[in-house]
Design a protein around this motif. Structure first.
Motif, PDB file in Angstrom:
ATOM      1  N   LEU A   1       0.830  -1.212   0.000  1.00  0.00           N
ATOM      2  CA  LEU A   1       0.000   0.000   0.000  1.00  0.00           C
ATOM      3  C   LEU A   1       0.858   1.254   0.000  1.00  0.00           C
ATOM      4  N   GLU A   2       0.192   2.343  -0.320  1.00  0.00           N
ATOM      5  CA  GLU A   2       0.814   3.666  -0.330  1.00  0.00           C
ATOM      6  C   GLU A   2      -0.116   4.564   0.490  1.00  0.00           C
ATOM      7  N   THR A   3       0.436   5.363   1.389  1.00  0.00           N
ATOM      8  CA  THR A   3      -0.394   6.284   2.175  1.00  0.00           C
ATOM      9  C   THR A   3       0.413   7.483   2.632  1.00  0.00           C
ATOM     10  N   PRO A   4      -0.095   8.729   2.507  1.00  0.00           N
ATOM     11  CA  PRO A   4      -1.300   9.096   1.780  1.00  0.00           C
ATOM     12  C   PRO A   4      -1.203   8.678   0.313  1.00  0.00           C
ATOM     13  N   THR A   5      -2.375   8.430  -0.273  1.00  0.00           N
ATOM     14  CA  THR A   5      -2.401   7.914  -1.635  1.00  0.00           C
ATOM     15  C   THR A   5      -2.242   9.028  -2.663  1.00  0.00           C
ATOM     16  N   ASN A   6      -1.825   8.613  -3.850  1.00  0.00           N
ATOM     17  CA  ASN A   6      -1.663   9.524  -4.972  1.00  0.00           C
ATOM     18  C   ASN A   6      -2.812   9.308  -5.960  1.00  0.00           C
ATOM     19  N   PRO A   7      -3.524  10.319  -6.382  1.00  0.00           N
ATOM     20  CA  PRO A   7      -3.411  11.719  -5.990  1.00  0.00           C
ATOM     21  C   PRO A   7      -4.463  12.133  -4.954  1.00  0.00           C
ATOM     22  N   GLY A   8      -5.299  11.177  -4.526  1.00  0.00           N
ATOM     23  CA  GLY A   8      -6.467  11.548  -3.708  1.00  0.00           C
ATOM     24  C   GLY A   8      -6.180  11.862  -2.252  1.00  0.00           C
ATOM     25  N   LEU A   9      -4.942  11.574  -1.782  1.00  0.00           N
ATOM     26  CA  LEU A   9      -4.513  11.858  -0.411  1.00  0.00           C
ATOM     27  C   LEU A   9      -5.382  11.190   0.651  1.00  0.00           C
ATOM     28  N   ASP A  10      -5.908   9.989   0.314  1.00  0.00           N
ATOM     29  CA  ASP A  10      -6.555   9.166   1.337  1.00  0.00           C
ATOM     30  C   ASP A  10      -5.476   8.641   2.268  1.00  0.00           C
ATOM     31  N   VAL A  11      -5.847   8.406   3.518  1.00  0.00           N
ATOM     32  CA  VAL A  11      -4.877   7.878   4.480  1.00  0.00           C
ATOM     33  C   VAL A  11      -5.321   6.488   4.924  1.00  0.00           C
ATOM     34  N   LEU A  12      -4.433   5.509   4.775  1.00  0.00           N
ATOM     35  CA  LEU A  12      -4.739   4.118   5.108  1.00  0.00           C
ATOM     36  C   LEU A  12      -4.145   3.770   6.470  1.00  0.00           C
ATOM     37  N   ASP A  13      -4.832   2.877   7.186  1.00  0.00           N
ATOM     38  CA  ASP A  13      -4.433   2.509   8.537  1.00  0.00           C
ATOM     39  C   ASP A  13      -3.341   1.432   8.487  1.00  0.00           C
ATOM     40  N   ILE A  14      -2.092   1.850   8.598  1.00  0.00           N
ATOM     41  CA  ILE A  14      -0.952   0.922   8.442  1.00  0.00           C
ATOM     42  C   ILE A  14      -0.984  -0.172   9.505  1.00  0.00           C
ATOM     43  N   LYS A  15      -1.265   0.214  10.757  1.00  0.00           N
ATOM     44  CA  LYS A  15      -1.230  -0.757  11.867  1.00  0.00           C
ATOM     45  C   LYS A  15      -2.286  -1.850  11.648  1.00  0.00           C
ATOM     46  N   ALA A  16      -3.493  -1.422  11.276  1.00  0.00           N
ATOM     47  CA  ALA A  16      -4.578  -2.397  11.100  1.00  0.00           C
ATOM     48  C   ALA A  16      -4.293  -3.324   9.915  1.00  0.00           C
ATOM     49  N   VAL A  17      -3.774  -2.760   8.822  1.00  0.00           N
ATOM     50  CA  VAL A  17      -3.481  -3.600   7.644  1.00  0.00           C
ATOM     51  C   VAL A  17      -2.317  -4.545   7.949  1.00  0.00           C
TER      52      VAL A  17
END
Ligand code: PLP
Length: 396
Positions: free
Chosen positions: A156-172
């Motif tokens: 995964l990538e976070t924040p994402t390109n280009p939408g700048l969504d933030v993914l939960d690294i710990k949970a994933v």
């Protein structure tokens, strides 16, 4: 050759001192060892070096003192046991993924990825018999459901390109580990200063050093970080034998870039926050996404996971593609470019550039509307930048 900085120093200090290997001349600035090979004092010494019984360098595809300095500085900054530099960010991503899989394996990745990363996962890996599943990375259930008995890694990538969504690294990471898989995080958008994936459970972090780490638009580079075991098991031999190695010259440029990383990225992030405030209520802006704002869709994860926002702001111009083009063309200071993390502010229209390869439906799923632009804030004075953006919005 002398010692490197303690690992407990603050990032600002590590960025200047960590990993320095001084030669017999005692130079202040890191030396550029522009050499392909190394000579040995005796035939016996050559034999020992190839048997790994004597420390030292053999060939710059394997390692080089200037490249080692860059790797050690990055490892100290990231809090990683080991690092390997690569020629580009894509070489880092491709090596980090290919190094872990063989035909018959499976990988799961968030679909909001940098365009070339999406190509590697969706098209390149399947050619070698590695299946992939793309998920909405913000939906933890989708990660859980995508797991198969042969799943080896999550990406995964976070924040994402280009939408700048933030993914939960710990949970994933927890879901990956529960399935016996690893997690690789592309940490380009937040930089090592604002987000620490290894501490959150990731097994491997990759960077395009082309972006904030160089930060002045000069050269390409990449780096892969993880535990000594991860690097030895999956990365070390693949890099040595297939050769996506970083040029010592580029390693030297990147080392000098690291010295100013904190100063630049903090300043660019403050500027991005200022721009976000200035544009958020603008009548010609229908939506603005900035990870430092309370109205960000994953503001709660941002608070838990990131030390600061981002040097990037994404926003949607009312009136679609035509308005977004008029806006970009009216900018005087901000330059149109698909690059990011530069000292110069850069703007891009993802729907017609970086993400034009996707179908309109796939773009819509990622929130890439025809009016969306992504701004990478540079080192200009924030007042000049805001003025440039406001004047151009009038033309939109
Ligand atoms: C730029 C970028 C890459 C690719 O890096 P290169 O140095 O251009 O090969 C990968 N991931 C992200 C998030 C990027 O921004």
């Amino acid at each position: 050759m002398s010692a490197s900085a303690k690992r407990s120093y603050h990032p600002e200090t590590q960025l200047v001192h960590a990993g320095v290997l001084r030669s017999q001349f005692g130079e202040t600035s890191e030396a550029l060892f522009l050499t392909q090979g190394y000579v040995y004092d005796s035939a016996l010494s050559a034999e020992k070096r190839f048997k790994n019984e004597e420390p030292g360098y053999q060939y710059s595809r394997f390692s080089n003192p200037t490249v080692s300095m860059f790797e050690q500085r990055m490892a100290a900054l990231e809090g990683a046991q080991a690092a390997r530099a690569t020629a580009t960010g894509m070489a880092a991503v491709t090596t980090a993924l290919m190094g872990q899989v063989k035909a018959g394996d499976h990988i799961v990745a968030s679909k909001a990825l940098f365009g070339s990363c999406l190509y590697v996962v969706e098209e390149h890996l399947p050619r070698y018999g590695v299946a992939s599943t793309l998920v909405d990375g913000t939906d933890l259930d989708q990660w859980r459901k995508a797991v198969r008995p042969n799943t080896k890694t999550f990406f995964l990538e976070t924040p994402t390109n280009p939408g700048l969504d933030v993914l939960d690294i710990k949970a994933v990471a927890e879901i990956a580990h529960g399935a016996g898989a690893t997690l690789v995080v592309d940490n380009v958008f937040s930089t090592p200063l604002f987000q620490r994936p290894l501490e959150l459970g990731a097994d491997c972090v990759v960077y395009s050093a082309t972006k904030h780490i160089d930060g002045q638009g000069r050269c390409l580079g990449g780096v892969i970080l993880g535990s000594e075991k991860f690097i030895q098991d999956h990365i070390h031999t693949l890099i040595r034998q297939t050769g996506p190695s970083l040029s010592p010259f580029n390693a030297w440029v990147l080392l000098k870039g690291l010295e100013t990383l904190c100063v630049r990225v903090r300043r660019q992030t403050d500027t991005a926050a200022t721009v976000a405030v200035a544009l958020s209520d603008h009548p010609k802006v229908s939506r603005l996404i900035y990870p430092g704002r309370p109205d960000h869709p994953q503001a709660e994860i941002v608070r838990r996971q990131m030390q600061a926002g981002s040097t990037l702001v994404a926003f949607e111009i009312k009136g679609g593609k035509a308005a977004a083009f008029r806006f970009q063309d009216a900018l005087k200071l901000v330059r149109i470019s698909n690059n990011l993390g530069d000292a110069k502010s850069l703007i891009t229209h993802p729907a017609t550039t970086t993400h034009q390869r996707l179908t309109p439906a796939a773009r819509a799923e990622l929130g890439i509307s025809d009016g969306l632009v992504r701004l990478s804030c540079g080192l200009e004075h924030p007042d000049d930048l805001v003025e440039d953006l406001l004047v151009a919005l009038k033309a939109a």
